[in-house]
Write a protein that holds these residues in place. Sequence first.
Motif: not given
Length: 233
Positions: A116-123, A150-151, A186-196, A226-231
Amino acid sequence: MSATRKITDVFNYFLTRLKSRRRYKINRNFSDVKLNLGCGLAVHHGWINIDGSLNAFFGNLPSFFQRFIYKSTGASQYYTNDEYNKILKNNIFIHHDLSFGIPYSDATVDYIFSSHFLEHLFEKDAMNLLKECYRVLKPGGLIRISVPDLEYAVTLYNQNQKDQTLRDYFFNDDRENYFSRHKYMYDYEMMFVRLKRLGFQKINRCTYRSGSLPDCEFLDNRPRDSLFIEAKK
């Protein structure tokens, strides 16, 4: 905003800029180097907790000073004085504004956690920070990110909970603390695309307190929204 808050914010602004280029050496006493980014006071033993708030700065000061400044911090709303002092005393804090990057050298970190930190930053700033995460992680290193989903927020909005959803996720009106406001979602797809796009591999959606990151059962919070995602790098 109160006069006290303005003074402390100005002090913190200049303090973080004085240290913006600082780089820290790896403590060889750690078998794994684990960073908790934008942690506030949500910490766990064995992690290096990096945060731009003055709480992180006070963590390196003597206990009597921590007790003295306790009431002037927002922590007094959530922790007793003893709890606050114990958190600062028993954990490792680095006072650093993450908009200047992560203060470690390339490929030196094993694990990164951010909740719960990234959402406090501009994209753009959030993506720069994720790029920094990729830089400091060792090959095969793991990152776990938790953000408001976001979903999930959209489902609340569609359930006629419009006012509360907008206040909680999109238009927080905390006049005392500009940084508490959400600047991107962010939702999962948005975060997935950015990490990829940044080069991360094996990107997986995880469940609450379950995954490959050590101590995620202690670090994860806010399971409902919360959305939880690992990479991996």
